[in-house]
Design a protein around this motif. Sequence first.
Motif, short mmCIF file in Angstrom:
data_model
loop_
_atom_site.label_atom_id
_atom_site.label_comp_id
_atom_site.label_asym_id
_atom_site.label_seq_id
_atom_site.Cartn_x
_atom_site.Cartn_y
_atom_site.Cartn_z
N GLN A 1 0.72 -1.14 0.17
CA GLN A 1 0.05 0.10 0.07
C GLN A 1 0.91 1.25 -0.03
N VAL A 2 0.26 2.35 -0.55
CA VAL A 2 1.05 3.61 -0.64
C VAL A 2 0.19 4.64 -0.19
N GLN A 3 0.42 5.43 0.44
CA GLN A 3 -0.71 6.64 0.81
C GLN A 3 0.26 7.88 0.63
N LEU A 4 -0.57 8.81 -0.18
CA LEU A 4 -0.14 9.83 -0.66
C LEU A 4 -0.55 11.11 -0.15
N VAL A 5 0.08 12.16 0.35
CA VAL A 5 -0.54 13.44 0.95
C VAL A 5 0.21 14.66 0.24
N GLU A 6 -0.64 15.34 -0.37
CA GLU A 6 -0.35 16.59 -1.08
C GLU A 6 -0.17 17.74 -0.22
N SER A 7 0.89 18.84 -0.67
CA SER A 7 0.57 20.02 0.03
C SER A 7 1.11 21.25 -0.84
N GLY A 8 1.05 22.23 -0.58
CA GLY A 8 1.71 23.56 -1.31
C GLY A 8 0.80 24.29 -2.19
N GLY A 9 -0.55 23.53 -2.23
CA GLY A 9 -1.58 24.49 -3.08
C GLY A 9 -1.68 25.87 -2.41
N GLY A 10 -2.53 26.81 -2.96
CA GLY A 10 -2.92 28.01 -2.45
C GLY A 10 -3.45 28.80 -3.60
N SER A 11 -3.48 30.35 -3.23
CA SER A 11 -3.96 31.07 -4.18
C SER A 11 -2.72 32.06 -4.57
N VAL A 12 -2.39 32.35 -5.91
CA VAL A 12 -1.71 33.26 -6.35
C VAL A 12 -2.34 33.77 -7.48
N GLN A 13 -1.47 35.07 -7.80
CA GLN A 13 -1.90 36.03 -9.11
C GLN A 13 -1.35 35.46 -10.33
N ALA A 14 -1.79 35.68 -11.60
CA ALA A 14 -1.23 35.24 -12.72
C ALA A 14 0.46 35.51 -12.69
N GLY A 15 1.23 34.66 -13.21
CA GLY A 15 2.31 34.98 -13.22
C GLY A 15 3.34 34.52 -12.16
N GLY A 16 2.60 34.22 -11.19
CA GLY A 16 3.05 33.73 -9.79
C GLY A 16 3.54 32.28 -10.00
N SER A 17 4.12 31.74 -8.59
CA SER A 17 4.69 30.41 -8.62
C SER A 17 4.16 29.62 -7.45
N LEU A 18 3.93 28.37 -7.33
CA LEU A 18 3.88 27.42 -6.43
C LEU A 18 4.62 26.28 -6.57
N ARG A 19 4.87 25.68 -5.46
CA ARG A 19 5.65 24.31 -5.33
C ARG A 19 4.85 23.28 -4.75
#
Length: 124
Positions: A1-19
Amino acid sequence: QVQLVESGGGSVQAGGSLRLSCRASGRTFSRNGMGWFRQAPGNEREFVAGINYNGGSTGYTDSVKGRFTISRDNAKNTVFLQMNNLKPEDTAVYSCAATLRVGVPIQGHDYTYWGQGTQVTVSS
């Protein structure tokens, strides 16, 4: 079994970055190819990027090529999605997934394990 947990989402303006990060539990992470998918309201889930088990092969959907980069750190059981020059059309819930298949599959049905997803919102 593999469990996956995402993080790092959010709100940004166009042209911005997220990881985005996706941390996996389980002993087989280093043998799994990994993918990022996204789904916007009213749209079907679509493949965004994928990476094979050792990072030697990657693949991207055309709309993100040159802007997004997928990578992985097997020592930390984590896969990343660096998203630069974000556009409003990138707004979606992003999910990571693990595959038991060789290479970089682009179809969702080729992935066995899925995370819950993280919201990315890009405003104009």
